[in-house]
Design a protein around this motif. Structure first.
Motif: not given
Length: 307
Positions: A1-27
């Motif tokens: 049975m396939n999942p309805l929703i899948s998150l594959n190695n999801v990361s989310k950054n806010y900001g740009v360059g050196l000022h970027a903050t990784e909020v979520l890592h490898d979800i």
């Protein structure tokens, strides 16, 4: 049975360059049809960012969010989101707030069918007597019922709830928890609940997934809740399995938070070499370098006095 929703190695950054903050890592997360999944974590850990990614309100910096094996890139009615702050239009009545969503999603239905559909969901959340009231005339619990009815009336495949009961008092929160549980038992919608209340997550969900403290927050192990339904909070408080689940989740969050705080690196800042101005010394300081004294220039002509 396939999942309805899948998150594959999801990361989310806010900001740009050196000022970027990784909020979520490898979800990594799989949600199956008909599940009630609760994601529990600290305030500020990135829970709203996670639910916004699933809803399609934002896109990941890396990785993919899939719904039925298709990449999520924008909001769609099949993934309805219930916000913490209700998000009702203040100039519209309860009926009009729900009708706005129903008319958009089911525009091809005849008017009589749409009205019957709205009445059905108003009755489901016990708001049949408040159809002509505006949000300012409603209590917080009633406003959240309107938001819930609006989301359910869209008949989504997935109901996303971002701490929908966080702003309510304890009594109202408990009543709405029971109503959400009853509604889920009747229609078996796929539900993803974001919360910071461990007891609430165990009371409502089939499985609970802790989210570590941010930044670079990641999901912990999926913890199944094998407690029979319907669940009564008075009975659960005395149930050994409930106590063990709560202890397991709380200990994981505490231990994970402690380990992250120990591993966090201390930042060293280099202060600029600037000295304070000495008003008693005519010398000048420019970025820490003392300048030599200069003889003041005297305008002899200005000193000439006629006698």
């Amino acid at each position: 049975m396939n999942p309805l929703i899948s998150l594959n190695n999801v990361s989310k950054n806010y900001g740009v360059g050196l000022h970027a903050t990784e909020v979520l890592h490898d979800i990594k997360l799989d949600i199956y049809e008909g599940e009630f999944v609760a994601i529990v974590g600290y305030s500020g850990s990135g829970k709203t960012t996670l639910i916004s990614l699933i809803a399609g309100l934002i896109t990941p910096t890396s990785g993919t969010v899939l719904y039925k094996d298709k990449i999520v890139c924008e909001p769609q009615p099949e993934r309805a989101l219930v916000f913490q702050n209700y998000s009702l239009l203040p100039w519209m009545t309860v009926w009009e707030n729900i009708s706005l969503a129903v008319d958009q999603v089911f525009s091809k239905w005849p008017k009589s069918r749409r009205h019957q559909h709205i009445r059905h969901y108003l009755e489901m959340v016990n708001l049949s007597n408040a159809t002509q009231k505006r949000p300012s005339e409603l209590s917080g619990g009633m406003r959240q019922r309107v938001a819930l009815a609006r989301a359910l009336a869209m008949e989504p495949s997935v109901l996303l709830m971002d701490e929908p009961l966080g702003a309510l008092d304890a009594l109202t929160r408990g009543n709405l928890q029971d109503e959400i549980s009853d509604i889920w038992c009747k229609n078996k919608k796929t539900v993803i609940l974001i919360t910071n209340d461990v007891d609430e997550s165990i009371l409502l969900a089939d499985r609970v997934i802790p989210l570590s403290r941010g930044p670079k927050a990641s999901l912990g192990p999926s913890i199944p809740v094998n407690l029979s339904r319907p669940r009564n909070r008075k009975t659960l408080n005395k149930h050994s399995d409930f106590k063990n689940l709560r202890k397991h989740i709380v200990n994981y969050l505490i231990d994970e938070g402690a380990s992250q705080s120990k591993s966090s690196k201390r930042k060293n800042f280099t202060l600029p070499n600037i000295l304070p101005e000495n008003l008693n010394d005519p010398a000048r300081y420019v970025f820490g370098k003392r300048q030599p004294k200069r003889s003041p220039k005297v305008n002899l002509k200005a000193l000439e006095v006629e006698i």
